[in-house]
Design a protein around this motif. Structure first.
Motif, short mmCIF file in Angstrom:
data_model
loop_
_atom_site.label_atom_id
_atom_site.label_comp_id
_atom_site.label_asym_id
_atom_site.label_seq_id
_atom_site.Cartn_x
_atom_site.Cartn_y
_atom_site.Cartn_z
N LEU A 107 0.83 -1.21 0.00
CA LEU A 107 0.00 0.00 0.00
C LEU A 107 0.86 1.26 0.00
N ALA A 108 1.98 1.19 0.69
CA ALA A 108 2.89 2.33 0.69
C ALA A 108 3.49 2.55 -0.70
N GLU A 109 3.73 1.46 -1.42
CA GLU A 109 4.28 1.57 -2.77
C GLU A 109 3.23 2.09 -3.75
N GLY A 110 1.97 1.93 -3.41
CA GLY A 110 0.89 2.42 -4.27
C GLY A 110 0.93 3.92 -4.48
N ILE A 111 1.55 4.64 -3.58
CA ILE A 111 1.68 6.10 -3.72
C ILE A 111 2.44 6.43 -5.00
N ALA A 112 3.47 5.68 -5.30
CA ALA A 112 4.24 5.92 -6.52
C ALA A 112 3.43 5.61 -7.76
N ILE A 113 2.58 4.60 -7.69
CA ILE A 113 1.74 4.26 -8.83
C ILE A 113 0.74 5.38 -9.11
N TYR A 114 0.21 6.00 -8.07
CA TYR A 114 -0.70 7.13 -8.27
C TYR A 114 0.00 8.29 -8.97
N GLY A 115 1.23 8.57 -8.59
CA GLY A 115 2.00 9.62 -9.26
C GLY A 115 2.26 9.29 -10.71
N LEU A 116 2.51 8.01 -11.01
CA LEU A 116 2.71 7.59 -12.39
C LEU A 116 1.43 7.77 -13.21
N ILE A 117 0.29 7.46 -12.62
CA ILE A 117 -0.99 7.65 -13.33
C ILE A 117 -1.23 9.12 -13.62
N VAL A 118 -0.95 9.98 -12.64
CA VAL A 118 -1.11 11.42 -12.85
C VAL A 118 -0.19 11.90 -13.96
N SER A 119 1.03 11.40 -13.99
CA SER A 119 1.96 11.85 -15.05
C SER A 119 1.50 11.36 -16.42
#
Length: 126
Positions: A107-119
Motif C-alpha cells: 500500500l505504501a508503494e501504491g503512492i508511486a503508482i498514483y503519481g505515475l498515473i497522474v503523469s
C-alpha cells in the motif's frame, strides 16, 4: 522476504529514473507554435492569446509530470522505509504476520503508482 523488499525498492528507483528522464525531456523540449496562431500572425489579426496559445504548454505538462513522478516516488520510498522496517521488526517476533506486513508495504508503494498515473494523464493532455 528480503527479495520482496528489494523488488519494491527497485521499483521506486525505476520510477525516480523515469521522472528524471521526463524532466530532461521537458527541459530540452522545443515548444511548437500553434498552426492557427501562425496563420493569424501572417494575416495580421493575431491577438495576444492566440499568439501564446501553444508555446509553453508541452514543456509545462512534462515538467508537471516529472514533478508528480518524482514527488510520489520519494514519498513512496520514505513510506516503504518506515513500513518495511516496522514489518521486519513485527515479523521477527511473529512470523505469521508476513502476509499482513507485505500488504501494508504494498500500500505504501501504491503512492508511486498514483503519481505515475497522474503523469500519464498530464502527458496525454500535452
Amino acid at each position: 522476504m528480503r527479495r520482496i523488499l528489494r523488488v519494491v525498492l527497485v521499483t521506486s528507483g525505476l520510477l525516480l529514473l523515469a521522472s528524471l528522464v521526463l524532466l530532461v525531456v521537458a527541459v530540452t523540449a522545443d515548444p511548437s507554435p500553434a498552426t492557427g496562431a501562425a496563420d493569424a500572425v501572417s494575416s495580421g489579426t493575431a491577438t495576444a492569446a492566440a499568439a501564446s496559445s501553444g508555446t509553453g504548454t508541452n514543456g509545462s505538462a512534462l515538467i508537471g509530470a516529472a514533478i508528480a513522478v518524482a514527488g510520489s516516488s520519494l514519498g513512496a520510498a520514505i513510506a516503504v522505509a518506515y513500513t518495511g522496517s516496522a514489518a521486519l521488526a513485527a515479523m521477527s517476533e511473529r512470523p505469521e504476520l508476513f502476509g499482513r506486513a507485505m500488504v501494508i508495504v504494498g500500500l505504501a508503494e501504491g503512492i508511486a503508482i498514483y503519481g505515475l498515473i497522474v503523469s500519464i494523464i498530464l502527458i496525454g493532455k500535452a
